[in-house]
Design a protein around this motif. Structure first.
Motif, PDB file in Angstrom:
ATOM      1  N   LEU A 129      30.490  67.545 -10.442  1.00 56.33           N
ATOM      2  CA  LEU A 129      30.772  68.445  -9.320  1.00 56.33           C
ATOM      3  C   LEU A 129      31.325  67.652  -8.151  1.00 56.33           C
ATOM      4  CD1 LEU A 129      27.496  70.559  -9.186  1.00 56.33           C
ATOM      5  CD2 LEU A 129      29.692  71.310 -10.022  1.00 56.33           C
ATOM      6  N   PHE A 181      32.399  68.299  -3.923  1.00 60.95           N
ATOM      7  CA  PHE A 181      32.346  69.209  -2.792  1.00 60.95           C
ATOM      8  C   PHE A 181      33.281  68.718  -1.706  1.00 60.95           C
ATOM      9  CE2 PHE A 181      28.150  69.577  -4.772  1.00 60.95           C
ATOM     10  CZ  PHE A 181      28.131  70.937  -5.008  1.00 60.95           C
ATOM     11  N   GLN A 195      34.568  72.040  -4.718  1.00 60.02           N
ATOM     12  CA  GLN A 195      34.088  73.338  -4.229  1.00 60.02           C
ATOM     13  C   GLN A 195      33.922  73.263  -2.721  1.00 60.02           C
ATOM     14  OE1 GLN A 195      30.528  74.412  -6.276  1.00 60.02           O
ATOM     15  NE2 GLN A 195      31.487  74.343  -8.282  1.00 60.02           N
ATOM     16  N   LEU A 196      34.265  74.340  -2.059  1.00 59.58           N
ATOM     17  CA  LEU A 196      34.193  74.398  -0.606  1.00 59.58           C
ATOM     18  C   LEU A 196      32.745  74.544  -0.160  1.00 59.58           C
ATOM     19  CD1 LEU A 196      35.777  74.590   2.068  1.00 59.58           C
ATOM     20  CD2 LEU A 196      35.794  77.056   1.746  1.00 59.58           C
ATOM     21  N   ASP A 215      25.925  76.083   4.697  1.00 55.34           N
ATOM     22  CA  ASP A 215      25.554  76.318   3.303  1.00 55.34           C
ATOM     23  C   ASP A 215      24.404  75.411   2.881  1.00 55.34           C
ATOM     24  OD1 ASP A 215      27.420  78.268   2.881  1.00 55.34           O
ATOM     25  OD2 ASP A 215      28.872  76.958   1.887  1.00 55.34           O
ATOM     26  N   LYS A 236      24.198  75.178  -3.878  1.00 51.97           N
ATOM     27  CA  LYS A 236      25.557  74.953  -4.387  1.00 51.97           C
ATOM     28  C   LYS A 236      25.530  74.063  -5.631  1.00 51.97           C
ATOM     29  CE  LYS A 236      28.635  76.744  -1.477  1.00 51.97           C
ATOM     30  NZ  LYS A 236      29.828  77.468  -1.838  1.00 51.97           N
ATOM     31  N   GLU A 238      24.093  76.109  -8.561  1.00 53.29           N
ATOM     32  CA  GLU A 238      25.093  77.083  -9.006  1.00 53.29           C
ATOM     33  C   GLU A 238      26.208  76.403  -9.788  1.00 53.29           C
ATOM     34  OE1 GLU A 238      28.515  79.741  -6.864  1.00 53.29           O
ATOM     35  OE2 GLU A 238      26.564  79.634  -5.867  1.00 53.29           O
ATOM     36  N   GLY A 239      26.646  75.247  -9.327  1.00 58.28           N
ATOM     37  CA  GLY A 239      27.711  74.511 -10.019  1.00 58.28           C
ATOM     38  C   GLY A 239      27.283  74.002 -11.379  1.00 58.28           C
ATOM     39  N   THR A 252      27.181  76.795 -14.036  1.00 59.86           N
ATOM     40  CA  THR A 252      28.456  77.413 -14.369  1.00 59.86           C
ATOM     41  C   THR A 252      29.058  76.744 -15.597  1.00 59.86           C
ATOM     42  OG1 THR A 252      28.831  77.838 -12.031  1.00 59.86           O
ATOM     43  CG2 THR A 252      30.737  77.966 -13.466  1.00 59.86           C
ATOM     44  N   LYS A 282      32.567  76.428 -18.050  1.00 58.91           N
ATOM     45  CA  LYS A 282      34.012  76.533 -17.880  1.00 58.91           C
ATOM     46  C   LYS A 282      34.645  76.796 -19.235  1.00 58.91           C
ATOM     47  CE  LYS A 282      37.730  73.816 -15.884  1.00 58.91           C
ATOM     48  NZ  LYS A 282      38.046  72.528 -15.297  1.00 58.91           N
TER      49      LYS A 282
END
Length: 115
Positions: free
Chosen positions: A7, A9, A34-35, A40, A45, A48-49, A52, A54
């Motif tokens: 990940l 950011f 990711q923004l 936040d 984050k 969640e990442g 996920t 892909k």
């Protein structure tokens, strides 16, 4: 350097400069940052990442992805499996007509054909 991370950011202020800093490299590696806004929660984050998956649909005849890990109970794995299958079917133009077989494999057990 980014290949060793799963990940990435980026803040809003740096997002404007991302194409100059190496946007094509991130696209080639399949990693796009990711923004993260200032207010936040970073741990949310990250969770969640990591949760996920892909889907990379190319002109290949098979697709493999992880739907669970050993710390998950059977119900969580079943829910992930159903959501993953439904999402995959929604990506395909002909839906279920493009699927010839679905098989579940684990690292130690035998494969189980489910469709």
């Amino acid at each position: 350097w980014a290949k060793k991370y799963s990940l990435l950011f980026i803040s809003e202020s740096l997002l404007k400069h991302l194409p100059k800093m190496g946007g094509p490299m991130f696209a080639k590696w399949g990693l796009f940052p990711q923004l993260v806004a200032q207010n936040d929660n970073i741990q949310n984050k990250i969770d969640e990442g990591l949760a996920t998956i892909k889907f990379q649909l190319k002109k290949v005849t098979n697709l493999g992805l992880a739907i669970g890990h050993v710390k998950m109970d059977e119900e969580q794995i079943r829910q992930n499996l159903i959501m993953s299958i439904n999402f995959l079917i929604s990506l395909l133009k002909k839906g279920w007509n493009n699927i010839s077989a679905l098989t579940i494999r684990s690292t130690m057990g035998k494969p189980v054909k489910i469709y």
